[in-house]
Motif scaffolding. Structure first.
Motif, PDB file in Angstrom:
ATOM      1  N   LEU A 107      -5.515   6.106  -1.864  1.00 51.39           N
ATOM      2  CA  LEU A 107      -4.672   5.094  -1.454  1.00 51.39           C
ATOM      3  C   LEU A 107      -4.431   4.130  -2.707  1.00 51.39           C
ATOM      4  O   LEU A 107      -5.405   3.780  -3.473  1.00 51.39           O
ATOM      5  CB  LEU A 107      -5.237   4.326  -0.479  1.00 51.39           C
ATOM      6  CG  LEU A 107      -5.606   5.011   0.963  1.00 51.39           C
ATOM      7  CD1 LEU A 107      -6.146   4.202   2.013  1.00 51.39           C
ATOM      8  CD2 LEU A 107      -4.442   5.911   1.456  1.00 51.39           C
TER       9      LEU A 107
ATOM     10  N   GLU B  15       0.744  -1.235   0.140  1.00 50.35           N
ATOM     11  CA  GLU B  15       0.047   0.051  -0.083  1.00 50.35           C
ATOM     12  C   GLU B  15       0.803   1.360  -0.001  1.00 50.35           C
ATOM     13  O   GLU B  15       1.975   1.279   0.547  1.00 50.35           O
ATOM     14  CB  GLU B  15      -0.868   0.141   1.064  1.00 50.35           C
ATOM     15  CG  GLU B  15      -1.794  -0.983   1.470  1.00 50.35           C
ATOM     16  CD  GLU B  15      -1.417  -2.271   2.304  1.00 50.35           C
ATOM     17  OE1 GLU B  15      -1.999  -2.767   2.869  1.00 50.35           O
ATOM     18  OE2 GLU B  15      -0.126  -2.232   2.553  1.00 50.35           O
ATOM     19  N   SER B  16       0.127   2.388  -0.426  1.00 55.07           N
ATOM     20  CA  SER B  16       1.025   3.481  -0.554  1.00 55.07           C
ATOM     21  C   SER B  16      -0.181   4.531  -0.475  1.00 55.07           C
ATOM     22  O   SER B  16      -1.387   4.309  -0.786  1.00 55.07           O
ATOM     23  CB  SER B  16       1.929   3.761  -1.698  1.00 55.07           C
ATOM     24  OG  SER B  16       1.051   3.627  -2.783  1.00 55.07           O
TER      25      SER B  16
ATOM     26  N   GLY C  20      -1.046   6.849   1.981  1.00 57.38           N
ATOM     27  CA  GLY C  20      -1.489   7.541   3.319  1.00 57.38           C
ATOM     28  C   GLY C  20      -0.762   8.792   3.644  1.00 57.38           C
ATOM     29  O   GLY C  20       0.090   9.217   3.027  1.00 57.38           O
TER      30      GLY C  20
ATOM     31  N   CYS D 278      -2.883   0.357  -4.012  1.00 57.58           N
ATOM     32  CA  CYS D 278      -2.250  -1.129  -3.799  1.00 57.58           C
ATOM     33  C   CYS D 278      -1.788  -1.637  -4.682  1.00 57.58           C
ATOM     34  O   CYS D 278      -2.413  -2.003  -5.845  1.00 57.58           O
ATOM     35  CB  CYS D 278      -3.302  -1.882  -2.987  1.00 57.58           C
ATOM     36  SG  CYS D 278      -3.003  -3.649  -2.659  1.00 57.58           S
TER      37      CYS D 278
ATOM     38  N   THR E 172      -1.017   1.235   5.467  1.00 57.15           N
ATOM     39  CA  THR E 172      -0.495   2.751   5.462  1.00 57.15           C
ATOM     40  C   THR E 172      -1.388   3.691   6.207  1.00 57.15           C
ATOM     41  O   THR E 172      -2.606   3.363   6.361  1.00 57.15           O
ATOM     42  CB  THR E 172      -0.548   3.186   3.789  1.00 57.15           C
ATOM     43  OG1 THR E 172      -0.073   4.481   3.832  1.00 57.15           O
ATOM     44  CG2 THR E 172      -1.957   3.240   3.292  1.00 57.15           C
ATOM     45  N   GLN E 173      -0.724   4.468   7.091  1.00 59.20           N
ATOM     46  CA  GLN E 173      -1.457   5.255   8.049  1.00 59.20           C
ATOM     47  C   GLN E 173      -2.273   6.394   7.251  1.00 59.20           C
ATOM     48  O   GLN E 173      -1.544   7.204   6.623  1.00 59.20           O
ATOM     49  CB  GLN E 173      -0.320   5.936   9.105  1.00 59.20           C
ATOM     50  CG  GLN E 173      -0.934   6.521  10.076  1.00 59.20           C
ATOM     51  CD  GLN E 173      -1.937   6.050  10.939  1.00 59.20           C
ATOM     52  OE1 GLN E 173      -1.471   4.910  11.721  1.00 59.20           O
ATOM     53  NE2 GLN E 173      -3.078   6.358  11.318  1.00 59.20           N
TER      54      GLN E 173
END
Length: 123
Positions: free
Chosen positions: A20, A6-7, A9, A22, A117-118
């Motif tokens: 977001l 994931e990316s 965030g 994935c 991802t936060q």
């Protein structure tokens, strides 16, 4: 085996948007379903949205319906979650997940998970 990363965030103000992504690697067939889940501190992991890898079936949690859109790019092997009108209660770690079969809303139905991802939404 399927690997998910994931990316996208980050920190955003209430009312803002985030997208977001994935990235999936490995063998993914059209019979797979891809889901997004989230987990806030002290809470259980909960369903956000899901889609079939092959086909147009989508499913959304009531809490995000109308604010989030899940989409996929089969050529790039990516699944995205566009989140608009974000609220502080959307703050959580967001996870991408994959399973063979129809879309599901229970985390236990998914076999493959990314690292998360936060997402933090400030008021």
């Amino acid at each position: 085996q399927v690997q998910l990363v994931e990316s996208g965030g980050g920190l955003v103000q209430a009312g803002g948007s985030l997208r977001l992504s994935c990235a999936a690697s490995g063998t993914i067939f059209s019979d797979y379903s891809m889901g997004w889940f989230r987990q806030a501190p002290g809470k259980e992991r909960e369903f956000v949205a899901a889609t079939r890898w092959g086909g147009d079936t989508t499913n959304y949690a009531d809490s995000v319906k109308g604010r989030c859109t899940i989409s996929r790019d089969n050529a790039k092997n990516t699944v995205s979650l566009q989140m608009n009108s974000l609220k502080p209660e959307d703050s959580a770690i967001y996870y991408c997940a994959a399973r063979w079969g129809p879309v599901g809303v229970q985390p236990r139905m998914y076999s493959y998970w990314g690292q998360g991802t936060q997402v933090t939404v400030s008021s």
